[in-house]
Design a protein around this motif. Structure first.
Motif: not given
Ligand code: HDD
Length: 700
Positions: A113-117, A133-144, A146-155
């Protein structure tokens, strides 16, 4: 009750949804109560001494209701305040075992499961979506694990090389401190003053002035982890990795005039687009892709991997698509989920590790720190949207708003009272072990020489664009610098640009009425031109979810419209019928056509393409309707595909549009509808037709 086995967790696509279910409250059929559960008999009148008398302090319901309202707001994010999010899941295509021990990247049958903002950066929570503007592309992976957050941008690169300068760049771009203007815009003196004095911004500025800063949709933009990360496998072997997200709908952008108009017509344009697509079952999909660089190869690359103002061109290191993210559920409550979600670059799982990129190192501190204020204390990881699915056991305790009731008497380590629990986990038991990178050096504030080149990749990016993309970038610079009031700042920026490219400098200078400084000697990049950086070279093979406006009036050739509409919708497009009024329009031969939008509530900027169906009376009426003429002309000027059948072609002529212009598809009387639809579909798939020589003379 004491347990002697660690909790185990089985995660599937719905695990987070099920976990959130415990916190959802359905109001349907329920009584209104206070926060203490007391049922309320009247919430419209306060308790007063006599019908015309003063309100009484004892009115606990009034006081509670008002107090709760008074405290509804929390501080907005200091950057990325405006955002929209969705739930979904991630699935790896094949095991990544050789590269990383991260468990969510091992088994193709596992749906994590993921939640993406998604977000803009500079604007406040209520600002418009379509700003430059730059766009944020933040993904929270709810892994077995623990959480892995890939907090990126569109650039794929950033403005600065060291996080210690983050407060400076953000202060410079945000509204100026004396009058709090402008909102959600970089077109002002303090931003460009900073840029002109900090040459490491050059590369990212090329990106933010390009079409990348005006995405058509969150569903149609790339994402990047920006920094170089590490993948570490079970044998402890580390490789460098750059993360990318590739949207399956392709990468597409708006034009600046359209973006500005949309900011007024529909400030929620991107939020609405994401929400509606998910509601309609058109689930946004992105492939996770990685560039892998062996430690030994890194030195020979000629690119400093620790410098976040540099990218690694796909032409140099191929991008391997390793899995797919699907967004399939909208949040239940904006505040509880989208607003309270807290991402953190430091949230990694075993098998993913950091590098010494000084921007990344600063980020490892900043995110948790900012949440302490934003979410009111240290227990924000217990907020439902942030809570990992993996079990959490530690000696952290107390603080504002603690939810967990730790049952053990032992709240320290080591302990004997709690049987030594919680226990340490070895790597084999899933414990996180930091990659033992060798560090033997002196303390210093000196930046490495290898970070000194600020211009080679800025030039590479500009050179890699198509001619229309270059023109858009130059126009953006003319706009932004045209808004700068202090002439010396404009001059200094031109001087900076003269390190990037001669054509860029000359054309921006011309627009500003300033002399162009002589081009400096520009450092060479290992890849001089990288076609992968141009949006025009990204895939353009589908019209799925594109919005097409059909402009009609009474007398439209309804039978043909129904055929064309059905054919386009079979390809996944959405055709909306736009007419002067809501209700129905009378078609030729008495067919009634249901109207989706009346022209007063909509505008061409909300669509990807325009269709003008035949029907003599319909076209005659449209010819006399200024709104309809403007709609068509504006769409043409924004280089959108235009389709016209039979008499519809006459409306093109009435607008001064050449029916043979690029991206204009027509079909004369007696023509074949199927051929028209094929041609129109291909034109829509291309998204925009920049090569319209006459577009600038169309009044719109
Ligand atoms: Fe950041 C938020 C992405 C550099 C400090 N950042 C934030 C968000 C995204 C990024 C997508 C919004 C997350 C959400 O939706 O809640 N930031 C980036 C990227 C960067 C970057 C891709 C460069 C590669 N950021 C960066 C630096 C610092 C920060 C260098 C500070 C040293 N960023 C923050 C923050 C924010 C944030 C102040 C504001 C709200 C939040 O964290 O939760 O901590």
């Amino acid at each position: 009750m004491a347990k002697n086995k660690p909790d185990s967790v089985h995660i599937d696509e719905d695990s987070k949804d099920k976990a959130l279910e415990h916190n959802r409250v359905e109001q349907q059929g329920q009584y209104l109560t206070t926060d203490q559960g007391i049922k309320i008999e009247n919430t419209d009148d306060s308790l007063r001494a006599g019908r015309r008398g003063p309100t009484l302090l004892e009115d606990f319901h009034f006081r509670e209701k008002m107090t709760r309202f008074d405290h509804e707001r929390i501080p907005e994010r200091v950057v990325h305040a405006r955002g929209s999010a969705a739930h979904g899941y991630f699935q790896v295509y094949e095991s990544m075992k050789e590269l990383t021990r991260a468990r969510f990247l091992q088994d193709p049958s596992v749906k994590t499961p993921v939640f993406v903002r998604f977000s803009t950066v500079a604007g406040s929570r209520g600002s418009a979506d379509t700003v430059r503007d730059v766009r944020g592309f933040a993904v929270k992976f709810y892994t077995e694990e623990g959480n892995f957050d890939l907090v990126g941008n569109n650039i794929p690169v950033f403005f600065i090389q060291d996080g210690i300068k983050f407060p400076d760049v953000v202060h410079a771009v945000k509204p100026e401190p004396h009058h709090e203007m402008p909102q959600a815009a970089s077109a002002h003196d303090s931003f460009w003053d900073f840029v002109s004095l900090v040459p490491e911004t050059a590369h990212m500025v090329m990106w933010t002035m390009s079409d990348r800063a005006l995405p058509r949709s969150y569903r149609m933009m790339e994402g990047f982890g920006v920094h170089t990360f590490r993948f570490v496998n079970a044998e402890g072997v580390s490789r460098f990795v750059k993360f990318h997200w590739k949207p399956l709908l392709g990468t597409h952008s708006l034009v600046w005039d359209e973006a500005q108009k949309l900011a007024g017509k529909d400030p929620d344009y991107h939020r609405r687009d994401l929400w509606e697509a998910i509601e309609l079952g058109d689930f946004p999909e992105y492939e996770l892709a990685v560039q892998i660089i062996e430690e030994e190869a890194a030195e020979k690359l000629g690119i400093e991997l620790l410098d976040p103002t540099k990218l690694v061109p796909e032409e140099l290191v191929p991008v391997r698509r390793i899995g797919k993210l699907t967004l399939n559920r909208n949040p239940t409550n904006f505040f509880a989920e989208t607003e309270q979600v807290a991402f953190c670059v430091a949230n990694v799982v075993p098998g993913i590790d950091f590098t010494n990129d000084p921007l990344m190192q600063a980020r490892l501190f900043s995110y948790l720190d900012t949440q302490l204020t934003r979410l009111g204390g240290p227990n924000f990881a217990e907020i439902p949207i942030n809570r990992p699915l993996a079990p959490v056991h530690n000696h952290q305790q107390d603080g504002f708003h603690r939810q967990t009731i730790n049952a053990s008497r032992a709240n320290y380590h080591p302990n004997s009272l709690g049987g030594g629990c919680p226990m340490m986990a070895s790597a084999a038991q899933g414990g996180f072990t930091h990659y033992p990178e060798r560090v033997r050096t002196e303390k210093t504030r000196v930046r490495s020489e290898s970070f000194a080149d600020h211009f080679s990749q800025a030039g590479m990016f500009f050179r890699s664009l198509s001619a229309p993309e270059k023109t858009h970038l130059i126009d953006a610079c003319r706009f932004e610098l045209g808004k700068v009031e202090i002439k010396e700042i404009r001059e200094r920026v031109l001087d900076l640009f003269s390190n990037i490219d001669g054509e860029l400098t000359a054309r921006v200078a011309e627009g500003l009425g300033l002399p162009a400084p002589t081009t400096k000697s520009i450092p060479k990049s290992p890849v001089q031109v990288a076609p992968s950086l141009s949006i025009e070279n990204t895939k353009k093979d589908s019209i799925k979810t594109r919005r097409i406006a059909a402009l009609i009036a009474d007398g439209v050739d309804a039978a043909e419209l129904i055929d064309v509409r059905a054919a386009l919708e079979r390809e996944g497009a959405k055709v909306k019928i736009v007419a002067k009024h809501l209700g129905t329009v009378k078609g030729e031969g008495g067919h009634a056509v249901e109207v989706d939008k009346n022209s007063i509530t909509t505008a061409s900027v909300e669509y990807d393409a325009v269709l003008i169906p035949g029907g003599a009376a319909s076209v005659e009426a449209l010819k006399k309707d200024g709104e309809a003429l403007h709609f068509l002309q504006e769409a043409y000027r924004h280089c959108k595909p235009v389709g016209a059948t039979k008499e519809g072609v006459e409306l093109l002529r009435a607008c001064g549009i050449d029916p043979k212009a690029p991206g204009v598809v027509t079909h004369a009387k007696g023509g074949d509808v199927a051929t028209f639809v094929t041609g129109f579909t291909a034109a829509i798939a291309k998204h925009r037709h920049w090569d319209r020589a006459d577009k600038d003379r169309i009044p719109a």
